[in-house]
Every structure is written in C-alpha cells, then in structure tokens.
Motif scaffolding. Structure first.
Motif, PDB file in Angstrom:
ATOM      1  N   ASP A 172      -3.446   4.945  -1.492  1.00 19.18           N
ATOM      2  CA  ASP A 172      -4.515   4.088  -0.681  1.00 19.18           C
ATOM      3  C   ASP A 172      -4.877   4.830   0.473  1.00 19.18           C
ATOM      4  OD1 ASP A 172      -4.284   1.245  -2.256  1.00 19.18           O
ATOM      5  OD2 ASP A 172      -2.145   1.934  -1.495  1.00 19.18           O
TER       6      ASP A 172
ATOM      7  N   LYS B 117       0.898  -1.277  -0.090  1.00 21.20           N
ATOM      8  CA  LYS B 117      -0.039   0.014  -0.066  1.00 21.20           C
ATOM      9  C   LYS B 117       0.906   1.182  -0.157  1.00 21.20           C
ATOM     10  CE  LYS B 117      -3.848  -2.383   1.107  1.00 21.20           C
ATOM     11  NZ  LYS B 117      -5.088  -2.237   0.395  1.00 21.20           N
TER      12      LYS B 117
ATOM     13  N   LYS C  20      -0.609   5.058  -7.539  1.00 26.58           N
ATOM     14  CA  LYS C  20      -1.776   4.843  -6.664  1.00 26.58           C
ATOM     15  C   LYS C  20      -1.496   5.380  -5.234  1.00 26.58           C
ATOM     16  CE  LYS C  20      -0.927   0.456  -4.504  1.00 26.58           C
ATOM     17  NZ  LYS C  20      -1.208  -0.567  -3.585  1.00 26.58           N
TER      18      LYS C  20
ATOM     19  N   GLN D 255      -9.560   5.491  -5.239  1.00 27.19           N
ATOM     20  CA  GLN D 255      -9.492   4.429  -4.381  1.00 27.19           C
ATOM     21  C   GLN D 255      -8.988   4.925  -2.744  1.00 27.19           C
ATOM     22  OE1 GLN D 255      -7.261   4.834  -6.304  1.00 27.19           O
ATOM     23  NE2 GLN D 255      -5.298   3.776  -5.695  1.00 27.19           N
TER      24      GLN D 255
END
Ligand code: FEO
Length: 389
Positions: free
Chosen positions: A71, A45, A69, A95
């Motif tokens: 998280d 993550k 990304k 997300q």
C-alpha cells in the motif's frame, strides 16, 4: 540473498553489493555496501521502506514475488541508491503510493519522474496506521540531503534511518552485534557523507533521544541490535570536541617537502602530539576523511608546481573544505623551486574551515637548519594550542 525475518511482520529485503568499490564516482568503498529495504506487513496495510539501487532491482523484484500487495512505499531519502527502484515497485503494485517529506516529493519527481498523484507527503511527527502496526515519520533533514526523514515502528521498537547512522559494508550477517569494525565502517561513512552536516546532525540526534527503540535499521550496512554504540559514536563525532591529533596530507616531488613533513612528525611526537600523515599519491581518501573527524589541526605539505600547490594538494584541500571538519588550527609547509604562491592559493581554497593559521614554513630547495628551526617553532605552537583543548 533471500528476505529475512526481523520481527513478526517485519522483514529485511534488499541487496548486498559485495563488489562495489566506488560511490558517486568519488567515495572509495573498500568493503562494498548494501541497499536495505524493509517490508512491514500490518493487519490492514503493507509498507515497503526504501528500495534498492536500480542496478540490483531484479533482486528486490525476486524477493517481492510472493508479496501480494503493497500500500505504501516509504521514501526516506530521494537519492537513487534508495529511491531508484520505486518506479518498478509502483509498476508492480498499482495501488501503492509513495510516502515522503514535502521536499522529497519534488526531488522524486525531478529524479525519477514519479507521477505526482502517486505521492503523498507526510509532516514531521505524522503517523500512518497499518492496522496492528504504526509508522511514525520524523523529519531529519540533511542526513544526507535536505529532504531526509526516519521512520519509527513503535510496536516493534525499530527505527529505520536510511543513510543516517549507516555504513558502507557488505556482510552476510544481518546484525552488527558488538563488531567494532562496523563502527569503524560507520565512521568512514560519517566522514565521507555526513560530516558536512555536523550541526544539523546534532539537532537530529536530539530528536532520536526522544524515541524508544531497540533496533536501528539503516538502509546501508547491518542492523544495530545494540544501538547505543552507534548513537554515542555519532554524538562524539558530531560534537564540538577535537582530539590532540594533527593530520598531514602531503606530497613531495624531489624529497624536500617529505623531509620537512618527516621532521615535523618527529618534532610533534616528541612533544606528545599524535600525528597521522597521508601521502597523497597513494593514500585512501576515506582514511584521511576519517582522521579529519577528530583532528584539531591540519598541516598541508606541498611542493610548488609552477607557482601554485601540487594538483593533488589542490584536490584534497578542496575536499577538506567541502567536508567541513571541526578543525581549529592549520599550517602550510613545503618546498619550492624558484618562486611560489602556494600559501595564497591554498588559503583561498578553505573558506569553510574556521581555523586559526598557526604558521607557514616554506623553503627554497632543500630544507636547511633555519627551516628545521621554523618547523620546531611550529611544533611548539601546535603543542601549546593542543594543551589548551
Ligand atoms: Fe545512500 Fe544518500 O544515499
């Protein structure tokens, strides 16, 4: 400024605000400031700790351009200079969810209208795994709002502290090293932002003593790579110890109050008492706040405007009351034209200062021998009290 590596998988991001000169439309920033953001990429993550002031959102957006990304967005403090770009980050990473204390959740909704379903609260001591890295959250209320927390990254021995232990200083370097000016800037920051919460800070410092870290990474100012110096400075500033120091904020209209102040400064110096005086039409309020961090005594010097204190004295007295310095003694001196209620009005402005009033010396018109004798007596009294500190 581009993103910069701190450790494997840990990067500094954010913005250095060289030109900002005022914070909260109140606090002078002679050295600018920075809004530090930290990207932590674990094996599973990725987390972003704090964001930047919305005025510099484009800089963070650019730094994140190649980050695939996120998280978690860790919001250690809901004030907008750190949280104001969270909505943009949530928009960029659909997300991502925000991690914060329960009190911060309400504030983030109130101030930024972040959807409740995108916020997850963390309890004191809770950990979140990023795979090969762990985030541990420690609630540290009142540094500087009630919802604040710090974040420990044990694998890299880094403590992220947001406002706590930070400094308003713009630098090209990433680390504080042994630069004494950074501690000076941190003291200004403590004086202006943290001092009202001194007792809570004592408790938060106790919590820090139980954590292992080699770096303190605040969200303003450089990273402390020798963190012992800032922690011990904070322990001193937040302690109950006061110094043999008198702070004299004053203003004068026709010179009489200034004559009294100068006489008292000299009388105190002769008695071995350190003095810092601040002429209120020109002074840097931050410097005055810094002096109040250590001072044992405040002497307020004011002429009378109509029947009350000069408006500049009103303002600075209100500020001193709000900052809640650990002063032990106070006195009021000044000159008036035909009548005055300055002492009564100033006294009503300082309910938060738990001080013993050592005396008031007021004179009608110019100070004469009897006024100077009263100032000598006040200097004697201050010296005697300071000797017993
Ligand atoms: Fe740096 Fe309290 O915000």
């Amino acid at each position: 400024m581009k993103a910069r590596k701190i450790r494997d998988g840990v990067q500094w991001m954010g913005a250095v605000d060289w030109n900002r000169r005022l914070f909260d439309s109140l606090i002078p920033l002679p050295d600018g400031t920075s809004y530090n953001t930290y990207l932590i990429q674990g094996s599973d993550k990725t987390a972003l700790i704090d964001t930047v002031d919305p005025a510099m959102a484009d800089i963070l957006k650019h730094q994140l351009a190649n980050v695939q990304k996120i998280d978690y967005v860790v919001s250690q403090h809901a004030e907008q200079d750190h949280s104001g770009t969270i909505p943009l980050v949530l928009e960029m990473y659909s997300q991502a969810i925000v991690l914060c204390t329960p009190k911060a959740k309400d504030l983030l909704i109130d101030h930024l209208e972040i959807p409740t379903e995108r916020i997850r609260t963390v309890s004191d001591g809770e950990t979140i795994s990023l795979g090969n890295k762990t985030l541990r959250f420690i609630h540290t209320p009142w540094v500087h709002w009630p919802e604040t927390m710090v974040t420990h990254l044990p694998e890299d021995r880094i403590l992220f502290t947001c406002d706590f232990l930070g400094s308003h200083i713009a630098m090209s370097g990433l680390y504080a090293g042994d630069d004494p000016y950074v501690i000076e800037a941190a003291k200004r920051y403590y004086a202006e932002i943290m001092m009202p919460f001194r007792k809570m800070i004592q408790g938060n410092l106790k919590k820090l003593r139980e954590i292992d870290f080699d770096l303190i990474a605040p969200s303003h100012g450089p990273i402390y790579d020798h963190p012992g110096s800032i922690v011990s400075a904070y322990e001193d500033w937040a302690s109950d110890r006061v110094s043999n120091l008198v702070v004299i904020p004053y203003i004068s209209m026709h010179g009489s109050t200034e004559t009294m102040v100068n006489y008292l400064v000299s009388a105190l110096a002769e008695r071995g008492v350190t003095v810092q005086k601040f002429e209120l039409s020109t002074t840097d309020i931050g410097k005055l706040a810094m002096a109040l961090v250590d001072a044992a005594t405040i002497v307020i010097g004011t002429p009378t405007v109509h029947v009350g204190p000069h408006p500049s004295v009103f303002s600075v007295t209100h500020l001193a009351n709000a900052l809640r310095p650990k002063l032990k003694y106070a006195a009021i001196i000044g000159s008036y034209g035909w009548g005055t209620k300055a002492v009564e009005q100033i006294s009503s402005l300082i309910p938060n200062l738990k001080v013993e009033i050592l005396g008031t010396v007021l004179c009608k018109g110019r100070p004469r021998e009897e006024t100077l004798s009263e100032l000598d007596a006040l200097a004697d009294s201050i010296r005697d009290k300071h000797t017993a500190i």
